[in-house]
Enzyme design. Structure first.
Site, mmCIF file in Angstrom:
data_model
loop_
_atom_site.group_PDB
_atom_site.id
_atom_site.type_symbol
_atom_site.label_atom_id
_atom_site.label_comp_id
_atom_site.label_asym_id
_atom_site.label_seq_id
_atom_site.Cartn_x
_atom_site.Cartn_y
_atom_site.Cartn_z
ATOM 1 N N GLN A 1 0.814 -1.211 0.000
ATOM 2 C CA GLN A 1 0.000 0.000 0.000
ATOM 3 C C GLN A 1 0.852 1.267 0.000
ATOM 4 O O GLN A 1 2.059 1.233 0.243
ATOM 5 C CB GLN A 1 -0.927 0.004 1.218
ATOM 6 N N HIS A 2 0.186 2.380 -0.269
ATOM 7 C CA HIS A 2 0.669 3.747 -0.032
ATOM 8 C C HIS A 2 1.686 4.283 -1.033
ATOM 9 O O HIS A 2 1.873 5.490 -1.102
ATOM 10 C CB HIS A 2 1.292 3.901 1.361
ATOM 11 N N ASP B 1 -2.564 -4.859 0.185
ATOM 12 C CA ASP B 1 -2.201 -6.168 0.741
ATOM 13 C C ASP B 1 -3.051 -6.592 1.924
ATOM 14 O O ASP B 1 -3.465 -7.757 2.013
ATOM 15 C CB ASP B 1 -0.706 -6.216 1.101
#
Length: 463
Positions: A71-72, A227
């Site tokens: 992520q991110h 995830d």
């Protein structure tokens, strides 16, 4: 047999699973490593995916595919769809100061929590946009679109490569700092704030079971997800389930319909991959606490478990902030041992204190989720640390909840594959893939363990 494929593009590697769409039976799988570092050319992800696909025997018979990923991260594209600069990953901390600035400029943690359910930290995409605007303004000026790692991979898998074809899902979008999982809308004013007035194109947020395109071979592409949401989907986590992952870091997340608004930023208001919420708490110290204690005692993990289960702690407490801590937010903290006496100065007592301390740290995360409205009836315990017999047997006593331990697996790739099967079927709900019997661990709660831990937790350096 109709086949579906799930991809897990993690920080370290790419994993591919091919499963039967109806039963979920594993047919074949493959993997390939990713380069180290906190920034990476996204092309390396696609190269690894191609190697993992070859290792898995290719795409013959695959009718649908979905991608789960870290992520991110920030992937910037120019007007022609070319990558502007290497992607900044979630673990790139150069944006920590930018995150602090954004929190202050928008009015503090409460304002961010109310707006998007997330208070920016270095990992969050919004903070990385601010860093780019301030430190590489020419790259920022070239940026026509911003997407996440899984968005970019899904886009590359498809036949349509215009920026308008970029798509994401609620689960991953909710980790950007400019998408609200409560309202299912982008906050473009926060993109404008983060990127110093620039307004890049953002991926379309697709419904959980929508097709976002097709591959050159004709397989439909699912929306994919982050995830943690993919792992929850693989586990079949539902309302009242708490997923506790004891990996390099500790992650505690709950499937719920309640969107949290935590001004402290300890609870991130993420979404899951089915249309619900997935509030999440992350700790920095998890399985490596066991690694460090085993190394200190000169034993392997099986012996560490045997030692821990052979005694009570008898007042010995480990506060396991060995690498600082994120929950609570004490980046300069160190680990500590309290209550050392002649009678508990043994390897067994130290082993028990390490396991209890790790579990108490995770239990603090459970408390934060409950404070934000999550109701919990059981724990699904996963990750490398879940292999520890001591962790499995002591967890229900510390958590005060029954603990189910699914068999080890590639949960992110499996969740992506289950999503792909859902997209292929067009059904209202994801397919029910029958799992093997999951062992359950139960024990009477022992509140004294957490009470003793709480007495010394806040004495740790770096408060």
């Amino acid at each position: 047999m109709a086949l579906v494929m799930g991809v897990d593009s993690s920080t370290q590697s790419c994993k591919v699973v091919v499963r039967d769409a109806d039963s979920g039976e594993l047919v074949r799988q493959g993997r390939a490593p990713h380069p180290d570092g906190t920034e990476i050319d996204p092309a390396r992800w696609f190269e690894a995916l191609e190697v993992a696909l070859a290792d898995a025997g290719g795409t013959d018979g695959v009718e649908a595919v979905s991608v789960g990923a870290q992520q991110h991260g920030m992937v910037c594209l120019d007007a022609d769809g070319e990558v502007v600069r290497p992607a900044l990953l979630w673990n790139d901390t150069r944006s920590a100061g930018s995150a602090r600035d954004l929190v202050e400029e928008f009015g503090g943690g409460r304002a961010w929590a109310d707006a998007v359910g997330v208070v920016p930290v270095a990992a969050i995409t919004a903070a990385k946009l601010r860093w780019l605007a301030d430190h590489e303004p020419r790259s920022a000026d070239r940026t026509a679109a911003v997407c996440l790692p899984h968005d970019w991979l899904s886009w590359r898998l498809g036949v349509a490569h215009g920026l308008e074809a970029l798509a994401t899902d609620r689960g991953d979008a909710s980790g950007t700092g400019y998408f609200s999982a409560a309202t299912d809308e982008y906050r473009r004013d926060l993109v404008d704030l983060a990127f110093r007035g620039r307004t890049p194109h953002l991926p379309t947020v697709a419904a959980p079971s929508a097709s976002i395109g097709t591959t050159p071979g004709g397989a439909v592409i699912g929306p994919g997800t982050g995830d943690n949401a993919a792992a929850a989907l693989a586990l079949g986590a539902g309302e009242g389930d708490l997923v506790v992952s004891v990996g390099t870091s500790g992650v505690v997340s709950a499937v719920t319909t309640v969107a949290p608004r935590d001004p402290s930023g300890l609870v991130a208001g993420f979404a899951d991959a089915t249309g619900r919420q997935l509030p999440l708490v992350c700790t920095l110290n998890a399985a490596r606490v066991l690694d460090a204690t085993a190394r200190l005692l000169g034993v392997d993990h099986d012996e560490l478990s045997r030692l821990a289960l052979s005694t009570d702690s008898e007042g010995l407490v480990m506060v396991p902030y060995l690498e600082g801590e994120r929950t609570p937010n004490r980046p300069e903290a160190t680990g500590a041992i309290h209550g050392l006496r002649l009678g508990n100065s043994t390897p067994a007592h130290l082993a028990r204190a390490a396991v209890d301390g790790l579990l108490c740290s995770l239990a603090d995360g459970i408390d934060h989720l409950r404070a934000q409205g999550a109701t919990v009836s059981r724990v699904l315990l996963v990750g490398g640390g879940a292999k520890s017999e001591a962790v499995r047997r002591l967890a229900p006593a510390v958590f005060g909840l029954p603990v189910d331990v699914p068999a080890p697996g590639e949960y992110v790739a499996d969740g992506a594959a289950r999503q792909a099967a859902w997209v292929r079927s067009g059904a209202v709900e994801p397919p029910e893939w029958v799992s093997a019997d999951v062992p359950r661990y139960e024990a009477d709660p022992v509140p004294a363990v957490r009470e003793r831990y709480a007495e010394v937790r806040d004495l740790t350096d770096g408060m």
